[in-house]
Design a protein around this motif. Structure first.
Motif, PDB file in Angstrom:
ATOM      1  N   ASP A 215       0.859  -1.194   0.000  1.00  0.00           N
ATOM      2  CA  ASP A 215       0.000   0.000   0.000  1.00  0.00           C
ATOM      3  C   ASP A 215       0.892   1.241   0.000  1.00  0.00           C
ATOM      4  OD1 ASP A 215      -1.999   1.848   0.188  1.00  0.00           O
ATOM      5  OD2 ASP A 215      -2.616   1.336   2.223  1.00  0.00           O
ATOM      6  N   PRO A 216       1.432   1.614  -1.184  1.00  0.00           N
ATOM      7  CA  PRO A 216       2.379   2.731  -1.246  1.00  0.00           C
ATOM      8  C   PRO A 216       1.780   4.075  -0.845  1.00  0.00           C
ATOM      9  CG  PRO A 216       2.480   1.384  -3.238  1.00  0.00           C
ATOM     10  CD  PRO A 216       1.271   0.954  -2.480  1.00  0.00           C
ATOM     11  N   GLN A 217       0.451   4.202  -0.856  1.00  0.00           N
ATOM     12  CA  GLN A 217      -0.183   5.465  -0.477  1.00  0.00           C
ATOM     13  C   GLN A 217      -0.196   5.659   1.038  1.00  0.00           C
ATOM     14  OE1 GLN A 217      -1.094   7.765  -2.553  1.00  0.00           O
ATOM     15  NE2 GLN A 217      -0.731   6.603  -4.423  1.00  0.00           N
ATOM     16  N   ASN A 218       0.006   4.582   1.773  1.00  0.00           N
ATOM     17  CA  ASN A 218      -0.081   4.651   3.232  1.00  0.00           C
ATOM     18  C   ASN A 218       1.302   4.872   3.829  1.00  0.00           C
ATOM     19  OD1 ASN A 218      -0.818   4.466   5.905  1.00  0.00           O
ATOM     20  ND2 ASN A 218      -0.918   2.231   5.903  1.00  0.00           N
ATOM     21  N   THR A 219       1.509   6.022   4.455  1.00  0.00           N
ATOM     22  CA  THR A 219       2.794   6.313   5.088  1.00  0.00           C
ATOM     23  C   THR A 219       2.626   6.552   6.589  1.00  0.00           C
ATOM     24  OG1 THR A 219       2.527   8.658   4.530  1.00  0.00           O
ATOM     25  CG2 THR A 219       3.797   7.290   2.991  1.00  0.00           C
ATOM     26  N   SER A 220       1.554   6.042   7.145  1.00  0.00           N
ATOM     27  CA  SER A 220       1.310   6.215   8.580  1.00  0.00           C
ATOM     28  C   SER A 220       1.054   4.850   9.217  1.00  0.00           C
ATOM     29  CB  SER A 220       0.116   7.150   8.805  1.00  0.00           C
ATOM     30  OG  SER A 220      -1.055   6.617   8.203  1.00  0.00           O
ATOM     31  N   GLY A 221       0.684   4.873  10.475  1.00  0.00           N
ATOM     32  CA  GLY A 221       0.325   3.630  11.155  1.00  0.00           C
ATOM     33  C   GLY A 221       1.494   2.689  11.323  1.00  0.00           C
ATOM     34  N   GLN A 222       1.233   1.405  11.085  1.00  0.00           N
ATOM     35  CA  GLN A 222       2.225   0.372  11.358  1.00  0.00           C
ATOM     36  C   GLN A 222       3.469   0.509  10.488  1.00  0.00           C
ATOM     37  OE1 GLN A 222       0.907  -3.646  10.628  1.00  0.00           O
ATOM     38  NE2 GLN A 222       2.392  -4.534  12.033  1.00  0.00           N
ATOM     39  N   VAL A 223       3.278   0.839   9.209  1.00  0.00           N
ATOM     40  CA  VAL A 223       4.443   0.941   8.324  1.00  0.00           C
ATOM     41  C   VAL A 223       5.343   2.092   8.766  1.00  0.00           C
ATOM     42  CG1 VAL A 223       3.323   2.445   6.606  1.00  0.00           C
ATOM     43  CG2 VAL A 223       5.187   0.938   5.910  1.00  0.00           C
ATOM     44  N   PHE A 224       4.758   3.173   9.228  1.00  0.00           N
ATOM     45  CA  PHE A 224       5.557   4.284   9.740  1.00  0.00           C
ATOM     46  C   PHE A 224       6.316   3.858  11.005  1.00  0.00           C
ATOM     47  CE2 PHE A 224       6.171   7.977  12.473  1.00  0.00           C
ATOM     48  CZ  PHE A 224       6.819   8.855  11.609  1.00  0.00           C
ATOM     49  N   GLY A 225       5.634   3.118  11.867  1.00  0.00           N
ATOM     50  CA  GLY A 225       6.285   2.638  13.083  1.00  0.00           C
ATOM     51  C   GLY A 225       7.458   1.729  12.790  1.00  0.00           C
ATOM     52  N   LEU A 226       7.319   0.867  11.779  1.00  0.00           N
ATOM     53  CA  LEU A 226       8.402  -0.056  11.442  1.00  0.00           C
ATOM     54  C   LEU A 226       9.601   0.679  10.859  1.00  0.00           C
ATOM     55  CD1 LEU A 226       6.335  -3.008   9.946  1.00  0.00           C
ATOM     56  CD2 LEU A 226       7.776  -3.097  11.987  1.00  0.00           C
ATOM     57  N   PHE A 227       9.349   1.632   9.953  1.00  0.00           N
ATOM     58  CA  PHE A 227      10.471   2.380   9.386  1.00  0.00           C
ATOM     59  C   PHE A 227      11.134   3.256  10.454  1.00  0.00           C
ATOM     60  CE2 PHE A 227       8.830   1.481   5.054  1.00  0.00           C
ATOM     61  CZ  PHE A 227      10.033   1.084   4.482  1.00  0.00           C
ATOM     62  N   SER A 228      10.348   3.754  11.400  1.00  0.00           N
ATOM     63  CA  SER A 228      10.931   4.525  12.502  1.00  0.00           C
ATOM     64  C   SER A 228      11.822   3.622  13.360  1.00  0.00           C
ATOM     65  CB  SER A 228       9.827   5.144  13.362  1.00  0.00           C
ATOM     66  OG  SER A 228       9.038   6.053  12.611  1.00  0.00           O
ATOM     67  N   ARG A 229      11.334   2.408  13.606  1.00  0.00           N
ATOM     68  CA  ARG A 229      12.131   1.443  14.374  1.00  0.00           C
ATOM     69  C   ARG A 229      13.408   1.093  13.613  1.00  0.00           C
ATOM     70  NH1 ARG A 229      14.266  -0.059  18.865  1.00  0.00           N
ATOM     71  NH2 ARG A 229      14.569  -2.315  19.106  1.00  0.00           N
ATOM     72  N   LEU A 230      13.306   0.914  12.305  1.00  0.00           N
ATOM     73  CA  LEU A 230      14.480   0.613  11.485  1.00  0.00           C
ATOM     74  C   LEU A 230      15.483   1.764  11.563  1.00  0.00           C
ATOM     75  CD1 LEU A 230      15.965  -1.161   9.437  1.00  0.00           C
ATOM     76  CD2 LEU A 230      14.595  -0.101   7.633  1.00  0.00           C
ATOM     77  N   HIS A 231      14.976   2.986  11.569  1.00  0.00           N
ATOM     78  CA  HIS A 231      15.860   4.154  11.665  1.00  0.00           C
ATOM     79  C   HIS A 231      16.578   4.180  13.016  1.00  0.00           C
ATOM     80  CE1 HIS A 231      17.461   8.079  10.897  1.00  0.00           C
ATOM     81  NE2 HIS A 231      16.789   8.640  11.887  1.00  0.00           N
ATOM     82  N   GLU A 232      15.892   3.747  14.061  1.00  0.00           N
ATOM     83  CA  GLU A 232      16.528   3.675  15.381  1.00  0.00           C
ATOM     84  C   GLU A 232      17.644   2.631  15.389  1.00  0.00           C
ATOM     85  OE1 GLU A 232      13.550   2.814  18.226  1.00  0.00           O
ATOM     86  OE2 GLU A 232      12.436   4.673  17.919  1.00  0.00           O
ATOM     87  N   LEU A 233      17.374   1.478  14.768  1.00  0.00           N
ATOM     88  CA  LEU A 233      18.358   0.394  14.755  1.00  0.00           C
ATOM     89  C   LEU A 233      19.520   0.700  13.817  1.00  0.00           C
ATOM     90  CD1 LEU A 233      15.885  -2.632  14.600  1.00  0.00           C
ATOM     91  CD2 LEU A 233      17.215  -1.892  16.594  1.00  0.00           C
ATOM     92  N   ASP A 234      19.221   1.366  12.708  1.00  0.00           N
ATOM     93  CA  ASP A 234      20.240   1.668  11.701  1.00  0.00           C
ATOM     94  C   ASP A 234      19.999   3.086  11.187  1.00  0.00           C
ATOM     95  OD1 ASP A 234      22.084   1.741   9.694  1.00  0.00           O
ATOM     96  OD2 ASP A 234      21.166   0.203   8.443  1.00  0.00           O
TER      97      ASP A 234
END
Length: 292
Positions: A215-234
């Motif tokens: 769902d490329p139109q969705n940049t919030s919710g769970q997908v945002f949380g995962l990319f934020s977590r990825l940014h924290e890890l790397d």
């Protein structure tokens, strides 16, 4: 029967020789053609975005239509840039091409002799499970997936039912489901792997990419949380920097988007086309901030 085997070997050898001739050119050609197509698509999308800016300045387009069209174009551009920015294997491919040029004669001999024998061996090995699969109309299966793959997935599912804490197993199963097009089951398997290993950057990255691609139109919710977590890890992960910048841009937080994208620019080779086009996006975003 011996003369039939000899004829079969000769035919296989001739076929292998014919197929081996363009082998050294295929790898490079396919890769270059794909990148060329992506670059052309990226350029078209940037031109269309610039045209939208012009129409917005001239007030020749309805604001609702403008916003919808811009979001669609930006989502497509994000997907294209992500693929262009994916880790490249140019050196490996060049090495593979060089080795193929030197070794195609050896491959010719191997394919000419081993291929028929291997085919016969595989037929004998897998004949019984395939026939059992074909004669069992009650067995669940995907017509596009070979029976052997279904069997492997089935064995992995059974093992995970007995060992539900095997994070690596859930990760492999999620990948298999994704390839088979079983999105809901892939999502559930990725979720299990992430729950068991929330600090594994590879698991977080693939889970985030899977959700975003769905769902490329969705940049919030769970997908945002995962990319934020990825940014924290790397903190230098390019996918995370791009996505978080894009998500901030969609929220009209141009300053925050620039922060992520400028950091991404530093991680990209300065003379790469990806960096060049990201600089264009950064410049356009700065221009939008100036207008305000």
């Amino acid at each position: 029967m011996i003369w039939l085997a000899i004829v079969a070997l000769l035919i296989a050898a001739a076929t292998a020789w014919y197929l081996a001739r363009p082998l050294s050119r295929t790898l490079v050609t396919d890769d270059r053609e794909r990148r060329h197509q992506l670059q052309q698509l990226r350029d078209r999308l940037l031109v269309q975005l610039n045209e939208l800016d012009v129409e917005e300045g001239d007030r020749n387009i309805d604001p609702t239509v403008l916003t919808s069209e811009r979001e669609r174009l930006e989502a497509e551009l994000a997907a294209v840039l992500r693929e262009l920015e994916a880790p490249k294997e140019k050196k490996k491919k060049k090495k593979a091409v060089t080795e193929s040029r030197r070794g195609w004669v050896v491959a010719l001999v191997l394919f000419g002799v081993v291929l028929p024998l291997t085919a016969a061996g595989l037929y004998a090995l897998y004949q019984r499970p395939i026939l059992a699969y074909l004669t069992n109309p009650q067995a669940p299966a995907d017509a596009a997936v070979p029976p052997m793959v279904m069997e492997m997935v089935g064995r992995l599912e059974k093992r995970l039912s007995e060992q539900p804490d095997d994070a690596a197993g859930w990760f492999r199963l999620a990948r298999a489901y994704a390839v088979m097009g079983r999105a809901e089951e892939a999502n559930a398997a990725y979720a299990r792997a992430y729950k068991l290993t929330p600090d594994d950057p590879q698991v977080v990255a693939e889970y985030a990419a899977f959700l975003y691609d769905g769902d490329p139109q969705n940049t919030s919710g769970q997908v945002f949380g995962l990319f934020s977590r990825l940014h924290e890890l790397d903190p230098e992960n390019r996918d995370a920097l791009w996505f978080l910048g894009f998500a901030s841009y969609k929220k009209a937080d141009r300053k925050k988007a620039l922060g992520y994208w400028e950091r991404l620019l530093k991680a990209l080779p300065a003379d790469s086309q990806e960096a060049e086009h990201l600089r264009m996006i950064v410049a356009r975003t700065r221009g939008e901030m100036t207008k305000k």
